[in-house]
Design an enzyme around this catalytic site. Structure first.
Site, PDB file in Angstrom:
ATOM      1  N   HIS A 120      47.692  45.131   1.209  1.00 46.05           N
ATOM      2  CA  HIS A 120      47.451  44.330   2.415  1.00 46.05           C
ATOM      3  C   HIS A 120      45.950  44.143   2.552  1.00 46.05           C
ATOM      4  O   HIS A 120      45.158  44.988   2.150  1.00 46.05           O
ATOM      5  CB  HIS A 120      48.012  45.081   3.624  1.00 46.05           C
ATOM      6  CG  HIS A 120      48.015  44.310   4.895  1.00 46.05           C
ATOM      7  ND1 HIS A 120      46.877  44.129   5.655  1.00 46.05           N
ATOM      8  CD2 HIS A 120      49.020  43.678   5.571  1.00 46.05           C
ATOM      9  CE1 HIS A 120      47.179  43.436   6.733  1.00 46.05           C
ATOM     10  NE2 HIS A 120      48.473  43.141   6.710  1.00 46.05           N
ATOM     11  N   ASP A 197      47.350  53.804   2.875  1.00 43.26           N
ATOM     12  CA  ASP A 197      47.780  52.895   3.935  1.00 43.26           C
ATOM     13  C   ASP A 197      49.237  53.226   4.237  1.00 43.26           C
ATOM     14  O   ASP A 197      50.134  52.927   3.447  1.00 43.26           O
ATOM     15  CB  ASP A 197      47.626  51.450   3.447  1.00 43.26           C
ATOM     16  CG  ASP A 197      48.225  50.415   4.394  1.00 43.26           C
ATOM     17  OD1 ASP A 197      48.818  50.805   5.422  1.00 43.26           O
ATOM     18  OD2 ASP A 197      48.108  49.213   4.094  1.00 43.26           O
ATOM     19  N   GLN A 200      53.468  50.833   6.451  1.00 40.40           N
ATOM     20  CA  GLN A 200      54.856  50.483   6.167  1.00 40.40           C
ATOM     21  C   GLN A 200      55.719  51.685   5.798  1.00 40.40           C
ATOM     22  O   GLN A 200      56.934  51.553   5.652  1.00 40.40           O
ATOM     23  CB  GLN A 200      54.909  49.450   5.032  1.00 40.40           C
ATOM     24  CG  GLN A 200      54.235  48.135   5.342  1.00 40.40           C
ATOM     25  CD  GLN A 200      54.920  47.361   6.456  1.00 40.40           C
ATOM     26  OE1 GLN A 200      56.079  47.602   6.790  1.00 40.40           O
ATOM     27  NE2 GLN A 200      54.209  46.425   7.055  1.00 40.40           N
ATOM     28  N   LYS A 223      54.390  49.368  14.510  1.00 40.40           N
ATOM     29  CA  LYS A 223      55.401  49.214  13.463  1.00 40.40           C
ATOM     30  C   LYS A 223      56.462  50.323  13.527  1.00 40.40           C
ATOM     31  O   LYS A 223      57.422  50.306  12.750  1.00 40.40           O
ATOM     32  CB  LYS A 223      54.736  49.191  12.090  1.00 40.40           C
ATOM     33  CG  LYS A 223      53.812  47.989  11.877  1.00 40.40           C
ATOM     34  CD  LYS A 223      53.228  47.977  10.488  1.00 40.40           C
ATOM     35  CE  LYS A 223      52.148  46.914  10.328  1.00 40.40           C
ATOM     36  NZ  LYS A 223      52.670  45.535  10.414  1.00 40.40           N
ATOM     37  N   CYS A 361      49.302  38.531   4.458  1.00 42.05           N
ATOM     38  CA  CYS A 361      48.006  39.211   4.304  1.00 42.05           C
ATOM     39  C   CYS A 361      47.900  39.863   2.923  1.00 42.05           C
ATOM     40  O   CYS A 361      47.348  40.965   2.791  1.00 42.05           O
ATOM     41  CB  CYS A 361      47.795  40.244   5.405  1.00 42.05           C
ATOM     42  SG  CYS A 361      47.649  39.527   7.047  1.00 42.05           S
TER      43      CYS A 361
END
Length: 407
Positions: A120, A197, A200, A223, A361
């Site tokens: 991303h 990251d 997700q 999220k 993105c």
């Protein structure tokens, strides 16, 4: 996952464009359960005050709620201490904090920063810009034909000149889970740190930062059933201790003189200004909600739904699914023949179905896939097989509509 869970999300009980809403865009932002909404409302109605400063009752309540949320985040991801949890505005801010504070002291000319092409932008551009500022080399772990990365390719890419490895735990496009634990071991063997990251991954599976052995881990509340505008950075205490703050002002200071100042201890030295108190309350309530259901149960539900979605979508003639077969998360990215993804999403919206269309993105990944954009259906704990059936039926009608329009 039973119907009572879906009923806890008020927004799902509505019609959009004359049809019952099917929400398939949770990778962009999840919906919020009633208990999160009520927790934020209760904070503003009963406890609203600034934290850490006042000695009055409201200030004490607000501080307890704010720091209580930090304790929940630490427990939820397996951090050793709340001192390793810094509240931020979200994953993007957390990753930029590491790049701006840790990066310049760790990376110099001739050093290497290793990422992947599927990151991303929030886990790509900060490292790209750090490399430009410092003269470091930006390197990429190659992607396999199906969009996965392998431990062997990571081993071949990371060297003794590598100082930072930055990688998503779960791709927001390809629906794959990366071997972060194994890559962390490779990075550490070469003296590098690994930045993960977790935007997700955190909402969808059990995460243990100590088991992963990562040095930094970023997440976003919105999220994972929480509010927008807040997230967290996990960092190893020894690394955070050495890092300098990048925002200055109230809350983060110890002593201010005319010509010099000193900072508070961890984690508050990185939290300048009035923090996102209500957001932290909402994040804490979201963690309570997810833990009540169980992360393993959520993950099982999503994998089952993703397999069903992959099967049903494969029945649509002319539809291309991107990424490897056998979904590892509840996310399927696809294109419908020559129909532009924005047109697909627009027609689906007219039937009350919300998906994401665009480059997500991830423009370097789109170029690798040789497309300008894709459509993406992302699932969460409140989705059902009926939602997927509605999606497939609408995609078939979309294809027929554009065939008729072109013909």
């Amino acid at each position: 996952m039973n119907a009572s869970i879906r009923e806890q999300f008020p927004i799902l009980n509505q019609n959009v464009n004359g049809h019952p809403l099917v929400y398939l865009d949770s990778a962009a932002t999840s919906q919020k359960p009633r208990q999160v909404i009520e927790a934020i409302k209760a904070y503003y109605e009963h406890d609203n005050s600034n934290v850490h400063r006042g000695v009055h009752t409201l200030g004490s309540r607000a501080t307890d709620a704010y720091e209580g949320a930090r304790e929940k985040v630490a427990r939820f991801i397996g951090a050793k201490s709340t001192k390793e949890i810094v509240f931020t505005r979200g994953t993007t801010t957390a990753l930029n904090l590491v790049a701006s504070s840790y990066g310049p002291s760790a990376v110099g000319e001739g050093d290497e920063i290793v990422v992947t092409q599927m990151e991303h932008h929030s886990n790509f551009i900060p490292w790209q810009q750090l490399a430009k500022r410092t003269g470091a080399t930006l390197k990429f772990i190659p992607l396999q034909k199906d969009g996965r990365i392998t431990v062997e390719d990571a081993e071949a890419t990371i060297t003794d000149r590598t100082k930072i490895v930055a990688i998503a735990y779960v791709s927001n496009v390809m629906g794959v889970t990366h071997p972060v634990k194994e890559i962390a071991a490779i990075a550490h063997r070469h003296g590098a740190v690994i930045v993960v990251d977790g935007a997700q991954s955190t909402p969808h599976m059990k995460v243990d930062v100590q088991d992963l052995d990562c040095d930094f881990y970023a997440l976003s509340a919105h999220k994972m059933c929480g509010p927008t505008g807040i997230g967290a950075l996990y960092g190893r205490r020894a690394l955070l201790e050495k890092m300098e703050p990048v925002e200055f002002g109230g809350e983060m200071i110890d002593d201010v003189g005319l010509y010099d100042s000193t900072w508070k201890e961890l984690p508050w030295k990185f939290e300048g200004g009035t923090p996102i108190i209500a957001g932290a309350v909402g994040l804490g309530a979201a963690i309570d909600f997810l833990e009540e259901i169980g992360m393993d149960e959520i993950h099982r539900h999503e994998i089952k739904l993703a397999a069903y979605a992959e099967q049903r979508l494969s029945e649509v003639e002319g539809l291309t699914i991107f990424g490897p077969r056998g979904r590892e998360v509840g996310l399927v990215t696809f294109n419908l023949g020559d129909v532009h993804p924005h047109d697909v999403a627009t027609v689906l919206d007219s039937e009350g179905i919300a998906i994401r269309a665009g480059h997500h993105c991830c423009q370097p990944l789109m170029r690798w896939l040789e497309v300008s954009s894709t459509a993406r259906a992302s699932l969460y704990l409140y989705n059902t097989e009926e939602d997927i059936d509605r999606l497939v039926s609408a995609l078939i009608r979309t294809k027929e509509y554009f065939a008729d329009a072109i013909g």
